[in-house]
Design an enzyme around this catalytic site. Structure first.
Site, PDB file in Angstrom:
ATOM      1  N   ASN A 152      50.815  46.420  36.810  1.00 18.83           N
ATOM      2  CA  ASN A 152      49.677  45.532  36.565  1.00 18.83           C
ATOM      3  C   ASN A 152      48.411  46.366  36.757  1.00 18.83           C
ATOM      4  O   ASN A 152      47.960  46.580  37.877  1.00 18.83           O
ATOM      5  CB  ASN A 152      49.729  44.349  37.541  1.00 18.83           C
ATOM      6  CG  ASN A 152      48.600  43.370  37.305  1.00 18.83           C
ATOM      7  OD1 ASN A 152      47.678  43.625  36.539  1.00 18.83           O
ATOM      8  ND2 ASN A 152      48.667  42.239  37.983  1.00 18.83           N
TER       9      ASN A 152
ATOM     10  N   LYS B  49      48.771  47.887  40.362  1.00 18.15           N
ATOM     11  CA  LYS B  49      49.859  47.427  41.230  1.00 18.15           C
ATOM     12  C   LYS B  49      51.175  47.764  40.564  1.00 18.15           C
ATOM     13  O   LYS B  49      51.301  47.609  39.347  1.00 18.15           O
ATOM     14  CB  LYS B  49      49.798  45.904  41.393  1.00 18.15           C
ATOM     15  CG  LYS B  49      48.834  45.426  42.432  1.00 18.15           C
ATOM     16  CD  LYS B  49      49.077  43.939  42.712  1.00 18.15           C
ATOM     17  CE  LYS B  49      47.747  43.206  42.689  1.00 18.15           C
ATOM     18  NZ  LYS B  49      47.811  41.777  42.650  1.00 18.15           N
TER      19      LYS B  49
ATOM     20  N   ARG C 222      51.753  44.058  32.514  1.00 17.29           N
ATOM     21  CA  ARG C 222      51.104  42.763  32.410  1.00 17.29           C
ATOM     22  C   ARG C 222      49.928  42.931  31.438  1.00 17.29           C
ATOM     23  O   ARG C 222      49.102  43.847  31.593  1.00 17.29           O
ATOM     24  CB  ARG C 222      50.562  42.343  33.776  1.00 17.29           C
ATOM     25  CG  ARG C 222      49.801  41.069  33.687  1.00 17.29           C
ATOM     26  CD  ARG C 222      48.908  40.866  34.865  1.00 17.29           C
ATOM     27  NE  ARG C 222      48.269  39.560  34.755  1.00 17.29           N
ATOM     28  CZ  ARG C 222      47.194  39.234  35.421  1.00 17.29           C
ATOM     29  NH1 ARG C 222      46.618  40.085  36.234  1.00 17.29           N
ATOM     30  NH2 ARG C 222      46.668  38.043  35.283  1.00 17.29           N
TER      31      ARG C 222
ATOM     32  N   HIS D 201      47.776  32.995  33.262  1.00 19.32           N
ATOM     33  CA  HIS D 201      48.777  32.881  34.346  1.00 19.32           C
ATOM     34  C   HIS D 201      50.134  32.430  33.799  1.00 19.32           C
ATOM     35  O   HIS D 201      50.958  31.902  34.549  1.00 19.32           O
ATOM     36  CB  HIS D 201      48.363  31.836  35.420  1.00 19.32           C
ATOM     37  CG  HIS D 201      47.114  32.166  36.164  1.00 19.32           C
ATOM     38  ND1 HIS D 201      46.145  31.227  36.420  1.00 19.32           N
ATOM     39  CD2 HIS D 201      46.687  33.303  36.726  1.00 19.32           C
ATOM     40  CE1 HIS D 201      45.152  31.776  37.107  1.00 19.32           C
ATOM     41  NE2 HIS D 201      45.468  33.047  37.296  1.00 19.32           N
TER      42      HIS D 201
ATOM     43  N   GLY E   4      41.761  33.057  41.118  1.00 27.47           N
ATOM     44  CA  GLY E   4      41.635  32.289  39.883  1.00 27.47           C
ATOM     45  C   GLY E   4      42.662  31.166  40.001  1.00 27.47           C
ATOM     46  O   GLY E   4      43.561  31.260  40.829  1.00 27.47           O
TER      47      GLY E   4
ATOM     48  N   ARG F 151      34.576  31.267  40.107  1.00 26.95           N
ATOM     49  CA  ARG F 151      34.353  30.745  38.748  1.00 26.95           C
ATOM     50  C   ARG F 151      34.083  29.247  38.781  1.00 26.95           C
ATOM     51  O   ARG F 151      34.713  28.513  39.547  1.00 26.95           O
ATOM     52  CB  ARG F 151      35.578  31.012  37.877  1.00 26.95           C
ATOM     53  CG  ARG F 151      35.679  32.457  37.439  1.00 26.95           C
ATOM     54  CD  ARG F 151      36.977  32.715  36.695  1.00 26.95           C
ATOM     55  NE  ARG F 151      37.758  33.708  37.394  1.00 26.95           N
ATOM     56  CZ  ARG F 151      39.030  34.004  37.127  1.00 26.95           C
ATOM     57  NH1 ARG F 151      39.654  33.383  36.169  1.00 26.95           N
ATOM     58  NH2 ARG F 151      39.655  34.938  37.816  1.00 26.95           N
TER      59      ARG F 151
ATOM     60  N   ASP G 107      36.880  32.880  49.552  1.00 23.77           N
ATOM     61  CA  ASP G 107      38.241  32.895  50.106  1.00 23.77           C
ATOM     62  C   ASP G 107      38.517  31.610  50.899  1.00 23.77           C
ATOM     63  O   ASP G 107      37.762  31.274  51.813  1.00 23.77           O
ATOM     64  CB  ASP G 107      38.390  34.125  51.019  1.00 23.77           C
ATOM     65  CG  ASP G 107      39.835  34.363  51.394  1.00 23.77           C
ATOM     66  OD1 ASP G 107      40.466  33.459  51.984  1.00 23.77           O
ATOM     67  OD2 ASP G 107      40.347  35.455  51.093  1.00 23.77           O
TER      68      ASP G 107
ATOM     69  N   ASN H 190      49.964  29.039  50.625  1.00 24.82           N
ATOM     70  CA  ASN H 190      49.558  29.185  52.033  1.00 24.82           C
ATOM     71  C   ASN H 190      48.711  28.078  52.620  1.00 24.82           C
ATOM     72  O   ASN H 190      48.726  27.883  53.830  1.00 24.82           O
ATOM     73  CB  ASN H 190      48.750  30.478  52.189  1.00 24.82           C
ATOM     74  CG  ASN H 190      49.605  31.697  52.037  1.00 24.82           C
ATOM     75  OD1 ASN H 190      50.460  31.968  52.866  1.00 24.82           O
ATOM     76  ND2 ASN H 190      49.401  32.424  50.948  1.00 24.82           N
TER      77      ASN H 190
ATOM     78  N   GLU I 137      55.466  37.192  39.465  1.00 27.29           N
ATOM     79  CA  GLU I 137      55.180  37.667  38.112  1.00 27.29           C
ATOM     80  C   GLU I 137      55.829  39.025  37.847  1.00 27.29           C
ATOM     81  O   GLU I 137      56.279  39.301  36.739  1.00 27.29           O
ATOM     82  CB  GLU I 137      53.662  37.762  37.908  1.00 27.29           C
ATOM     83  CG  GLU I 137      53.000  36.393  37.871  1.00 27.29           C
ATOM     84  CD  GLU I 137      51.529  36.419  38.225  1.00 27.29           C
ATOM     85  OE1 GLU I 137      51.227  36.554  39.430  1.00 27.29           O
ATOM     86  OE2 GLU I 137      50.695  36.296  37.323  1.00 27.29           O
TER      87      GLU I 137
END
Ligand code: ADP
Length: 396
Positions: free
Chosen positions: A8, A15, A89, A178, A209, A238, A280, A332, A382
């Site tokens: 990714n 990643k 990705r 997504h 997101g 956003r 966050d 979470n 993913e």
């Protein structure tokens, strides 16, 4: 046994995760960050060890070269020939890509053409392919699109009510994002609940997101993100859906360009913009505990938007068998799940199992047995979906 790498590539990070297939065992994972900044850093886990290093990472080429060398030096693979395939990705696949495909020059050209629509993501995704094509020209590469899963939406759901010619000319329509996560989570729900009890699913991917999707018999029929990932629910930074006239009005009042206003809607709005605390959710929860009213307002607005999107999808699906929570917040945040379900519990006879809802980052049913709609937490994966598609194309 074949080794597959999921990659990714973001604008300043990369990643990766390596699997042995078909066992789906993770043999190595890690991330290169701060690519292009004065000081980069990588961390990598393999075989029970964890290494990290701060070093110059001027570009993606250097980062990927170092990654390949690390894999051999630490014996994750005996040689780079062991890599059967690399899955990338790719954020935007436009209307053309309904499935993952072998990444070749034609696909690369198409992704390049779509950079306009995903300027933050597609160029970086493409770069990952180009660098690896140069370094490992004979290794299979596969493109896995965030938009692909949503291509089953019908025109009624994906068209915008603006003059028709803009769709014909510019392909302005809802794409959704997504998709790889929505597909993984809904597939898992169908495995866990059985197909009969999971015909009508609503998947809430709530991360930095966020997007929701309505899934009927495994096919997406609607999703909250749109032409770009700015649409839909309120997110970390956003705005999500707002009255479109606000942008022109603000541009005029503040003397700003369209690009500057779009930037404000992408990076300074959402939870951050309202709370003035952080994007966050952990910081928001801490600020609410200290009595911060803006943080409380931001969370209430967030919850309402998620709940109302669920409500609209229950209408479109003609009912709902299960609501699924995933990604950073969905997996979470105990309070967010509780508040969202409380918001809709009376309307739809949903009952939350408050004790089960205390669990984090694991597959768990969080509704009671007498709830009309099941509610589950399903951690997304993913990377595994990318590895599966890559392995499947490697076999053919
Ligand atoms: P991205 O969209 O960047 O992939 P993630 O899915 O990793 O994001 O989600 C990141 C978000 O998850 C964070 O911004 C944070 O708000 C939220 N999050 C992570 N852990 C927790 C937690 N323990 N409690 C509440 N929120 C959390």
């Amino acid at each position: 046994m074949s080794v597959i790498m999921s990659l990714n590539s973001g604008s300043s990070s990369c990643k990766f995760q390596l699997y042995t297939m078909p066992a789906e065992t993770v043999i190595c994972s890690g991330i290169f960050e701060r690519i292009g900044l004065p000081e980069g850093v990588y961390s990598m886990e393999f075989n029970g060890s964890k290494i990290s290093e701060t070093l110059p990472l001027p570009n993606h080429q250097t980062a990927i070269q170092i990654l390949l060398k690390l894999l051999v030096d630490h014996g994750v693979v005996t040689s780079l020939d062991d890599l059967a395939g690399i899955g990338h990705r790719v954020v935007h696949g436009g209307e053309k890509y309904e499935h993952s495909v072998v990444f070749d020059e034609e696909v690369a050209n198409d992704i390049e053409m779509l950079c306009d629509l995903a300027p933050l993501h597609n160029p970086a995704n493409l770069l990952g392919y180009k660098v690896l094509k140069e370094l490992l020209p004979n290794t299979l590469q596969v493109a896995v699109f965030d938009t692909a899963f949503h291509q089953t939406m019908d025109k009624v759901s994906f068209m915008y009510p603006i003059p028709l010619e803009y769709y014909d000319q510019y392909k302005i329509r809802k794409y959704g994002f997504h998709g790889t996560s929505h597909l993984y989570v809904t597939q898992r729900a169908r495995e866990i609940l059985g197909e009969e009890k999971s015909r009508r699913l609503i998947c809430c991917h709530l991360g930095n997101g966020g997007s929701l999707s309505a899934v009927l018999d495994g096919h997406c029929i609607n999703t909250s993100m749109g032409f770009t990932p700015l649409a839909g629910i309120m997110m970390g930074t956003r705005s999500g859906d707002i009255d479109p006239s606000i942008m022109a009005y603000l541009a005029q009042k503040e003397g700003l360009s369209v690009a500057q206003i779009t930037d404000i809607c992408n990076k300074k709005s959402g939870i951050l913009g309202i709370s003035k605390v952080s994007s966050d959710m952990r910081d928001i929860e801490a600020a609410i505990a200290e009595g911060n009213e803006n943080a409380d307002l931001a969370r209430k607005m967030y919850v309402q938007r998620v709940a109302m999107t669920i409500g609209s999808y229950i209408a479109q699906l003609g009912g709902c068998d299960a609501i699924l929570f995933t990604a950073g917040i969905g997996e979470n945040s105990v309070p967010i799940r509780q508040l969202v379900i409380e918001y809709i519990s009376e309307a739809f006879s949903i009952k939350l199992d408050v004790e089960a809802n205390q669990k984090r980052r694991q597959e768990v049913l969080i509704s009671t047995t007498d709830s009309k709609i099941a509610v589950m937490v399903i951690p997304t994966n993913e990377e595994l979906m990318i590895a599966r598609d890559t392995y499947s194309l490697y076999q053919h």
